[in-house]
Design a protein around this motif. Structure first.
Motif, PDB file in Angstrom:
ATOM      1  N   MET A   1      -6.923  -7.342   3.092  1.00  0.00           N
ATOM      2  CA  MET A   1      -5.273  -7.187   2.880  1.00  0.00           C
ATOM      3  C   MET A   1      -5.005  -5.622   3.128  1.00  0.00           C
ATOM      4  O   MET A   1      -4.485  -4.997   2.198  1.00  0.00           O
ATOM      5  CB  MET A   1      -5.225  -7.566   1.454  1.00  0.00           C
ATOM      6  N   LYS A   2      -4.674  -5.476   4.519  1.00  0.00           N
ATOM      7  CA  LYS A   2      -4.211  -3.997   4.915  1.00  0.00           C
ATOM      8  C   LYS A   2      -2.746  -4.037   4.993  1.00  0.00           C
ATOM      9  O   LYS A   2      -2.266  -4.760   5.565  1.00  0.00           O
ATOM     10  CB  LYS A   2      -4.964  -3.501   6.175  1.00  0.00           C
ATOM     11  N   THR A   3      -2.168  -3.029   4.122  1.00  0.00           N
ATOM     12  CA  THR A   3      -0.767  -2.855   4.500  1.00  0.00           C
ATOM     13  C   THR A   3      -0.334  -1.262   4.587  1.00  0.00           C
ATOM     14  O   THR A   3      -1.619  -0.490   4.447  1.00  0.00           O
ATOM     15  CB  THR A   3       0.287  -3.262   3.545  1.00  0.00           C
ATOM     16  N   LYS A   4       0.560  -0.927   4.944  1.00  0.00           N
ATOM     17  CA  LYS A   4       0.770   0.554   5.079  1.00  0.00           C
ATOM     18  C   LYS A   4       0.590   1.303   3.674  1.00  0.00           C
ATOM     19  O   LYS A   4      -0.032   2.246   3.471  1.00  0.00           O
ATOM     20  CB  LYS A   4       2.388   0.867   5.437  1.00  0.00           C
ATOM     21  N   THR A   6      -1.806   0.062   1.174  1.00  0.00           N
ATOM     22  CA  THR A   6      -3.227   0.193   0.826  1.00  0.00           C
ATOM     23  C   THR A   6      -3.497   1.608   1.660  1.00  0.00           C
ATOM     24  O   THR A   6      -4.565   2.228   1.229  1.00  0.00           O
ATOM     25  CB  THR A   6      -4.036  -0.964   1.274  1.00  0.00           C
ATOM     26  N   GLN A   7      -3.217   1.520   2.955  1.00  0.00           N
ATOM     27  CA  GLN A   7      -3.849   2.634   3.734  1.00  0.00           C
ATOM     28  C   GLN A   7      -3.165   4.164   3.335  1.00  0.00           C
ATOM     29  O   GLN A   7      -3.974   5.136   3.022  1.00  0.00           O
ATOM     30  CB  GLN A   7      -3.177   2.553   5.091  1.00  0.00           C
ATOM     31  N   GLY A  10      -5.245   4.371  -0.191  1.00  0.00           N
ATOM     32  CA  GLY A  10      -6.718   4.243  -0.192  1.00  0.00           C
ATOM     33  C   GLY A  10      -7.276   3.048  -1.052  1.00  0.00           C
ATOM     34  O   GLY A  10      -8.040   3.309  -1.870  1.00  0.00           O
ATOM     35  N   GLU A  12      -7.849  -1.127  -2.206  1.00  0.00           N
ATOM     36  CA  GLU A  12      -7.950  -2.571  -1.581  1.00  0.00           C
ATOM     37  C   GLU A  12      -6.826  -3.370  -1.476  1.00  0.00           C
ATOM     38  O   GLU A  12      -6.707  -3.988  -0.392  1.00  0.00           O
ATOM     39  CB  GLU A  12      -9.197  -3.212  -2.506  1.00  0.00           C
ATOM     40  N   TYR A  13      -6.046  -3.683  -2.339  1.00  0.00           N
ATOM     41  CA  TYR A  13      -5.163  -4.627  -2.683  1.00  0.00           C
ATOM     42  C   TYR A  13      -3.799  -3.759  -2.814  1.00  0.00           C
ATOM     43  O   TYR A  13      -3.735  -2.914  -3.562  1.00  0.00           O
ATOM     44  CB  TYR A  13      -5.273  -5.686  -3.649  1.00  0.00           C
ATOM     45  N   PRO A  14      -2.791  -4.644  -2.256  1.00  0.00           N
ATOM     46  CA  PRO A  14      -1.332  -3.796  -2.459  1.00  0.00           C
ATOM     47  C   PRO A  14      -0.690  -4.266  -3.642  1.00  0.00           C
ATOM     48  O   PRO A  14       0.374  -5.012  -3.804  1.00  0.00           O
ATOM     49  CB  PRO A  14      -0.681  -4.168  -1.165  1.00  0.00           C
ATOM     50  N   ASP A 193       5.780  -4.475   1.311  1.00  0.00           N
ATOM     51  CA  ASP A 193       4.437  -3.774   1.730  1.00  0.00           C
ATOM     52  C   ASP A 193       3.487  -3.922   0.544  1.00  0.00           C
ATOM     53  O   ASP A 193       2.451  -3.489   0.713  1.00  0.00           O
ATOM     54  CB  ASP A 193       4.420  -2.163   2.096  1.00  0.00           C
ATOM     55  N   ASN A 310      -4.051 -15.622  -0.426  1.00  0.00           N
ATOM     56  CA  ASN A 310      -4.768 -15.795   0.931  1.00  0.00           C
ATOM     57  C   ASN A 310      -4.676 -17.302   1.207  1.00  0.00           C
ATOM     58  O   ASN A 310      -4.596 -17.500   2.489  1.00  0.00           O
ATOM     59  CB  ASN A 310      -6.350 -15.487   0.797  1.00  0.00           C
TER      60      ASN A 310
END
Ligand code: FMN
Length: 314
Positions: A1-4, A6-7, A10, A12-14, A193, A310
């Motif tokens: 579950m990558k979004t801007k 989570t990046q 750092g 795992e989930y937003p 996001d 999901n």
């Protein structure tokens, strides 16, 4: 579950938990971060910087995952304390701060030069634009059904979220009325996001709300909240009880600000939450209580939201 988001953080989930006055302590915050989300330590009730430093250190003993601090910006002299909290945040190398309340322009620069990401909480696109111009890294956009202070504009998330997303270029996190994977999927479809929740985390095992308060919330419907203090432009959404009924009646009778502010004086949130007298205290909570049907751990709550999300989107 990558979004801007989570990046940027750092994680795992937003899925974030907004700072909650009297509730967001080391135990709750670390449980959320350990489960893959991100929690913010609430500083609103703290009277000096050492209280904040101690809570940060306590949280660090419980998690090695990222967590943040919530700093409320008020008009009055309390802002001096907020400035001091910012020094602690920078010294302790906290990666992210949730700011809420007044215009954060002056403080954003200080936080950013200290290497701290700023997520500013607003209720309108207009305020989001202003915060982004001042340097906010992301916006937390709150709809009117939120627990605590949902603002005076009375616009629901379904409308002010897409309006805000269209107005700014930074990530927007949706808040106010989310407690399920379905809720999360719907706001992500609109372009959010990530999500930020308060009420749902307030009714977890780790929250220090008395069991009786949690059980009352589980038994409540979406119509069981009341917004008090609108007449003094400080809308405050709480569980309906004897206290909110009395205040609304006073407001109908055009009570003065002094008469109304008396209700807040001396309110010790943490002590009241632990005692569990449901009728005579403020219990900030959102309309989303209509969707809260049990008292899970933070991990069970986050896992459930992620798997429901999901199922819908994959
Ligand atoms: C018990 C409680 C206390 C809160 N205290 C604060 C606070 O001190 N500072 C703040 O910025 N927001 C506070 N909030 C708002 C939350 O951080 C969050 O924005 C809100 O709960 C999101 O809406 P929801 O309740 O529908 O999930 C509080 C909310 C609750 C339920």
């Amino acid at each position: 579950m990558k979004t801007k988001l989570t990046q940027m953080l750092g994680i795992e989930y937003p899925i974030l938990c907004g700072g909650m006055y009297g509730l967001s302590d080391a135990k709750l915050v670390s449980s959320i971060s350990n489960a893959g989300g991100l929690g913010f330590i609430a500083s609103g009730h703290m009277t000096d910087t050492e209280m904040l430093r101690k809570e940060i250190k306590r949280t660090r003993t419980l998690t090695d995952k990222p967590f943040g601090v919530n700093i409320s910006l008020l008009k009055e002299s309390k802002n001096d304390l907020s400035r001091n909290f910012i020094d602690v945040v920078i010294e302790e190398k906290i990666p992210v701060v949730e700011t809420a309340g007044n215009d954060p322009s002056e403080l954003i620069g200080r936080l950013k030069s200290g290497g701290v990401k700023v997520l500013h909480k607003v209720v309108t696109a207009r305020h989001a634009i202003k915060a982004v111009e001042a340097g906010a890294d992301a916006i937390i956009l709150v709809g009117y059904s939120a627990g605590g202070h949902p603002g005076m504009e009375e616009v629901c998330l379904f409308v002010n979220l897409p309006e805000t997303i269209a107005s700014v270029k930074v990530p927007v996190i949706a808040a106010g009325g989310i407690a399920t994977g379905k809720g999360m999927a719907s706001v992500m479809m609109m372009g959010a996001d990530g999500v930020l929740m308060g009420s749902a985390f307030a009714v977890t095992e780790e929250s220090l709300f008395h069991r009786k308060i949690k059980e009352r919330i589980v038994d409540s419907r979406s119509t069981d909240t009341a917004v008090v203090f609108k007449t003094i432009r400080n809308a405050f959404r709480c569980l309906k009880n004897d206290l909110t009924k009395e205040i609304l009646e006073k407001e109908r009778q055009q009570a003065t600000p002094e008469e109304l502010l008396k209700y807040l004086k001396g309110f010790d949130a943490k002590k009241s939450y632990l005692e569990g007298d449901i009728e005579n205290i403020f219990i900030p909570i959102g309309q989303v209580i209509g969707l809260i049907n049990d008292i899970p751990t933070c991990k069970v709550l986050i896992d459930r939201i992620v798997s429901e999300y999901n199922e819908i989107v994959t």
